[in-house]
Write a protein that holds these residues in place. Sequence first.
Motif, PDB file in Angstrom:
ATOM      1  N   ALA A 176       0.861  -1.186   0.000  1.00  0.00           N
ATOM      2  CA  ALA A 176       0.000   0.000   0.000  1.00  0.00           C
ATOM      3  C   ALA A 176       0.894   1.233   0.000  1.00  0.00           C
ATOM      4  O   ALA A 176       1.797   1.354   0.831  1.00  0.00           O
ATOM      5  N   PHE A 177       0.606   2.139  -0.942  1.00  0.00           N
ATOM      6  CA  PHE A 177       1.449   3.336  -1.104  1.00  0.00           C
ATOM      7  C   PHE A 177       0.764   4.609  -0.622  1.00  0.00           C
ATOM      8  O   PHE A 177       1.400   5.662  -0.564  1.00  0.00           O
ATOM      9  N   HIS A 178      -0.537   4.530  -0.299  1.00  0.00           N
ATOM     10  CA  HIS A 178      -1.231   5.681   0.256  1.00  0.00           C
ATOM     11  C   HIS A 178      -2.429   5.183   1.051  1.00  0.00           C
ATOM     12  O   HIS A 178      -2.817   4.003   0.973  1.00  0.00           O
ATOM     13  N   LEU A 179      -3.037   6.071   1.822  1.00  0.00           N
ATOM     14  CA  LEU A 179      -4.086   5.663   2.747  1.00  0.00           C
ATOM     15  C   LEU A 179      -5.312   5.098   2.042  1.00  0.00           C
ATOM     16  O   LEU A 179      -5.941   4.152   2.526  1.00  0.00           O
ATOM     17  N   ALA A 180      -5.662   5.639   0.891  1.00  0.00           N
ATOM     18  CA  ALA A 180      -6.832   5.129   0.165  1.00  0.00           C
ATOM     19  C   ALA A 180      -6.599   3.685  -0.272  1.00  0.00           C
ATOM     20  O   ALA A 180      -7.498   2.837  -0.214  1.00  0.00           O
ATOM     21  N   GLN A 181      -5.374   3.405  -0.688  1.00  0.00           N
ATOM     22  CA  GLN A 181      -5.044   2.037  -1.093  1.00  0.00           C
ATOM     23  C   GLN A 181      -5.026   1.103   0.119  1.00  0.00           C
ATOM     24  O   GLN A 181      -5.468  -0.050   0.042  1.00  0.00           O
ATOM     25  N   LEU A 182      -4.538   1.612   1.234  1.00  0.00           N
ATOM     26  CA  LEU A 182      -4.559   0.826   2.472  1.00  0.00           C
ATOM     27  C   LEU A 182      -5.992   0.476   2.849  1.00  0.00           C
ATOM     28  O   LEU A 182      -6.303  -0.667   3.197  1.00  0.00           O
ATOM     29  N   ASP A 183      -6.881   1.458   2.767  1.00  0.00           N
ATOM     30  CA  ASP A 183      -8.294   1.240   3.084  1.00  0.00           C
ATOM     31  C   ASP A 183      -8.900   0.180   2.170  1.00  0.00           C
ATOM     32  O   ASP A 183      -9.577  -0.762   2.621  1.00  0.00           O
ATOM     33  N   LYS A 184      -8.660   0.303   0.867  1.00  0.00           N
ATOM     34  CA  LYS A 184      -9.253  -0.610  -0.110  1.00  0.00           C
ATOM     35  C   LYS A 184      -8.751  -2.038   0.088  1.00  0.00           C
ATOM     36  O   LYS A 184      -9.546  -2.998   0.072  1.00  0.00           O
ATOM     37  N   ARG A 185      -7.448  -2.208   0.289  1.00  0.00           N
ATOM     38  CA  ARG A 185      -6.890  -3.552   0.403  1.00  0.00           C
ATOM     39  C   ARG A 185      -7.171  -4.175   1.764  1.00  0.00           C
ATOM     40  O   ARG A 185      -7.282  -5.401   1.876  1.00  0.00           O
ATOM     41  N   ALA A 186      -7.311  -3.353   2.795  1.00  0.00           N
ATOM     42  CA  ALA A 186      -7.669  -3.883   4.107  1.00  0.00           C
ATOM     43  C   ALA A 186      -9.067  -4.488   4.093  1.00  0.00           C
ATOM     44  O   ALA A 186      -9.353  -5.447   4.821  1.00  0.00           O
ATOM     45  N   ARG A 187      -9.946  -3.943   3.238  1.00  0.00           N
ATOM     46  CA  ARG A 187     -11.317  -4.458   3.151  1.00  0.00           C
ATOM     47  C   ARG A 187     -11.383  -5.817   2.450  1.00  0.00           C
ATOM     48  O   ARG A 187     -12.398  -6.511   2.544  1.00  0.00           O
ATOM     49  N   LYS A 188     -10.316  -6.200   1.757  1.00  0.00           N
ATOM     50  CA  LYS A 188     -10.295  -7.496   1.086  1.00  0.00           C
ATOM     51  C   LYS A 188      -9.778  -8.616   1.978  1.00  0.00           C
ATOM     52  O   LYS A 188      -9.815  -9.786   1.595  1.00  0.00           O
ATOM     53  N   VAL A 189      -9.284  -8.252   3.136  1.00  0.00           N
ATOM     54  CA  VAL A 189      -8.797  -9.266   4.082  1.00  0.00           C
ATOM     55  C   VAL A 189      -9.993 -10.021   4.663  1.00  0.00           C
ATOM     56  O   VAL A 189     -10.999  -9.429   5.043  1.00  0.00           O
ATOM     57  N   ALA A 190      -9.883 -11.318   4.756  1.00  0.00           N
ATOM     58  CA  ALA A 190     -10.959 -12.145   5.318  1.00  0.00           C
ATOM     59  C   ALA A 190     -10.884 -12.111   6.846  1.00  0.00           C
ATOM     60  O   ALA A 190     -10.499 -13.093   7.502  1.00  0.00           O
TER      61      ALA A 190
END
Length: 363
Positions: free
Chosen positions: A68-82
């Motif tokens: 993750a290179f920025h907070l928006a990307q962190l937010d998006k990819r964190a939501r894909k974690v099971a």
Amino acid sequence: MADPLDLFLAAPPGLEPWLAEELRELGYAPQTTAGGVTVSGTWSDVWRLNLECRGATRVLARIAEFRAFHLAQLDKRARKVAWGDVLRADRPVKIEATCRKSKIYHAGAASERIARAIQEELGAPVSDDAALTLKVRIDDNNVQVSVDTSGEALYKRGHKEWVGKAPLRETMAALLLRAAGFNGKMPVVDPMCGSGTFVLEAAGMAGGWQPGRDRAFAFEHLANFDAGAVSDLRRLDGGTSLHFRGSDRDAGAIRGATANAERADLTQATQFDMAPVSDFAPPEGPPGLVMCNPPYGARIGNRKPLFALYGALGETLKTRFAGWRVGIVTSDGGLAKATGLSLTESAPIAHGSLRVKLYTAQL
């Protein structure tokens, strides 16, 4: 989140090799890193290591990793974690984040994004008072999410209620015993035993008592917690024919150490007597290890009166403990030298805000 998991077992900096040695004895293939050791395992290994590993401060299980290179990307990819594979919707969780050499540099903002993802995707509450902690490490734009499966640090065995001045943690004591040459097959004595930590840890190691047998763990709050499997792993028995002794000139320390031994069910293997260092004598039987954590200036204040104490310790060891090994923990090389023993010193070891060394000798 599928097996195998990357498991990180924390240790005081300077003692990582001895934790790795313990893990090899437990059947793992450890990789040593700064501040701990990494092994590969399953959730069953998580339960087992919390129950059986004496030297680890805590056990972290990595449950997610992504870039993750920025907070928006962190937010998006964190939501894909099971999240539901590990966390329960009805149990609160605490988020702790650190950032290093990353475009995401604000740890508080990173914690907020992870917390929001968990709350909105799983429905689990986020609280700073939660018994369960997620540790988020963002290093060079790589995000690693681990769950602290231990909860309270593993040195809290569950039986030591009385502690003396400047106590040594049980996990550190177990690793220092290893570093001093203890193999579980020799007696251990401590002429300045305080609350009895070295004596009790040595007896537990020799007898095969599980260090975590009397306590609870954070993993009991996980969605995949298997109470039956953990019950099968938990052992309440152990035993050794060796005897472990401690002495101290303070009557309160002897009462406290004896009470600690009773709560740990180690009274048959241990003995604590009130005596000054100058009166300390070896028990009957083969030689073993003299292990002690004497007072030293950084934790006591005035170091000048301590030179006589270290001198008396050295004289007692030289005249009565021929054939024994010696391990002395101190932050003061001058005091160690005052024993008059031919000591070998270790690399510095983190002990709270101090750096101590282990001084060893063969008498």
